[in-house]
Design a protein around this motif. Structure first.
Motif, PDB file in Angstrom:
ATOM      1  N   PHE A  22       0.834  -1.204   0.000  1.00  0.00           N
ATOM      2  CA  PHE A  22       0.000   0.000   0.000  1.00  0.00           C
ATOM      3  C   PHE A  22       0.867   1.252   0.000  1.00  0.00           C
ATOM      4  O   PHE A  22       0.542   2.240  -0.656  1.00  0.00           O
ATOM      5  CB  PHE A  22      -0.955   0.027   1.198  1.00  0.00           C
ATOM      6  N   GLY A  26       0.752   4.073  -2.771  1.00  0.00           N
ATOM      7  CA  GLY A  26       0.591   5.487  -2.408  1.00  0.00           C
ATOM      8  C   GLY A  26       1.647   6.359  -3.065  1.00  0.00           C
ATOM      9  O   GLY A  26       1.370   7.476  -3.495  1.00  0.00           O
ATOM     10  N   GLN A 103      -7.329   7.904  -5.095  1.00  0.00           N
ATOM     11  CA  GLN A 103      -7.433   8.113  -3.641  1.00  0.00           C
ATOM     12  C   GLN A 103      -8.577   7.289  -3.057  1.00  0.00           C
ATOM     13  O   GLN A 103      -8.442   6.698  -1.994  1.00  0.00           O
ATOM     14  CB  GLN A 103      -7.630   9.598  -3.326  1.00  0.00           C
ATOM     15  N   GLU A 104      -9.704   7.236  -3.751  1.00  0.00           N
ATOM     16  CA  GLU A 104     -10.850   6.455  -3.268  1.00  0.00           C
ATOM     17  C   GLU A 104     -10.524   4.966  -3.232  1.00  0.00           C
ATOM     18  O   GLU A 104     -10.865   4.269  -2.274  1.00  0.00           O
ATOM     19  CB  GLU A 104     -12.077   6.699  -4.147  1.00  0.00           C
ATOM     20  N   TYR A 106      -7.542   3.627  -3.050  1.00  0.00           N
ATOM     21  CA  TYR A 106      -6.525   3.430  -2.014  1.00  0.00           C
ATOM     22  C   TYR A 106      -7.170   3.357  -0.627  1.00  0.00           C
ATOM     23  O   TYR A 106      -6.919   2.432   0.142  1.00  0.00           O
ATOM     24  CB  TYR A 106      -5.507   4.568  -2.079  1.00  0.00           C
ATOM     25  N   SER A 107      -8.023   4.310  -0.334  1.00  0.00           N
ATOM     26  CA  SER A 107      -8.689   4.344   0.975  1.00  0.00           C
ATOM     27  C   SER A 107      -9.552   3.109   1.193  1.00  0.00           C
ATOM     28  O   SER A 107      -9.548   2.525   2.279  1.00  0.00           O
ATOM     29  CB  SER A 107      -9.565   5.598   1.097  1.00  0.00           C
ATOM     30  N   ALA A 108     -10.292   2.718   0.159  1.00  0.00           N
ATOM     31  CA  ALA A 108     -11.156   1.539   0.268  1.00  0.00           C
ATOM     32  C   ALA A 108     -10.322   0.275   0.503  1.00  0.00           C
ATOM     33  O   ALA A 108     -10.683  -0.568   1.330  1.00  0.00           O
ATOM     34  CB  ALA A 108     -12.004   1.384  -0.985  1.00  0.00           C
ATOM     35  N   VAL A 110      -7.296  -0.033   1.892  1.00  0.00           N
ATOM     36  CA  VAL A 110      -6.735  -0.016   3.246  1.00  0.00           C
ATOM     37  C   VAL A 110      -7.825  -0.332   4.271  1.00  0.00           C
ATOM     38  O   VAL A 110      -7.617  -1.109   5.206  1.00  0.00           O
ATOM     39  CB  VAL A 110      -6.063   1.346   3.555  1.00  0.00           C
ATOM     40  N   GLU A 111      -8.998   0.249   4.081  1.00  0.00           N
ATOM     41  CA  GLU A 111     -10.113   0.026   5.007  1.00  0.00           C
ATOM     42  C   GLU A 111     -10.553  -1.442   5.014  1.00  0.00           C
ATOM     43  O   GLU A 111     -10.783  -2.033   6.069  1.00  0.00           O
ATOM     44  CB  GLU A 111     -11.296   0.917   4.611  1.00  0.00           C
ATOM     45  N   SER A 114      -8.012  -3.592   6.806  1.00  0.00           N
ATOM     46  CA  SER A 114      -8.092  -3.347   8.251  1.00  0.00           C
ATOM     47  C   SER A 114      -9.267  -4.084   8.877  1.00  0.00           C
ATOM     48  O   SER A 114      -9.136  -4.700   9.936  1.00  0.00           O
ATOM     49  CB  SER A 114      -8.222  -1.850   8.533  1.00  0.00           C
TER      50      SER A 114
END
Length: 122
Positions: A22, A26, A103-104, A106-108, A110-111, A114
């Motif tokens: 990730f 990034g 960005q969306e 990437y965030s999705a 990682v989420e 997690s």
């Protein structure tokens, strides 16, 4: 004895390896390199699933992952979002005109990792 169990060690290191990928994704995102970004996101997501769930690379398909995650108690919503992110990355990687928000994605990604890491404790 646990150190000799390769699949157990892969499962334990899956989150760490995914986080490294990730970070690389990034970096590609910040450089404005969509091809490298999507390729690294796919590596991070598929690699995590393969290592964490002990699924051989040859058997890593969306349906196999869906089945195994469902059996592990992962919420259907989370499984569907994982499949969506994988599909978005694949479409953006192989379709020259596909526009995606890095960005969306990437965030999705990682989420999702997690959430799964908190449910799949191994």
């Amino acid at each position: 004895k646990e150190l000799q169990n390769v699949s157990l060690m892969k499962g334990r290191r899956a989150n760490k390896v995914a986080l490294q990928r990730f970070r690389t994704a990034g970096q590609y995102m910040r450089e404005g390199n969509p091809r490298g970004f999507h390729e690294e996101m796919l590596r991070a997501l598929w690699g995590y699933m393969g290592d964490k769930l002990n699924i051989p690379v040859a058997d890593l398909t969306k349906e196999n992952v869906r089945t195994v995650l469902g059996g592990r108690g992962i919420a259907e919503e989370c499984i569907n979002r994982f499949i969506e992110v994988i599909s978005e990355c694949e479409m953006a990687q192989y379709s020259p005109g596909a526009s995606t928000q890095m960005q969306e994605i990437y965030s999705a990604g990682v989420e999702i990792i997690s959430k799964m890491e908190s449910v799949i404790k191994k």
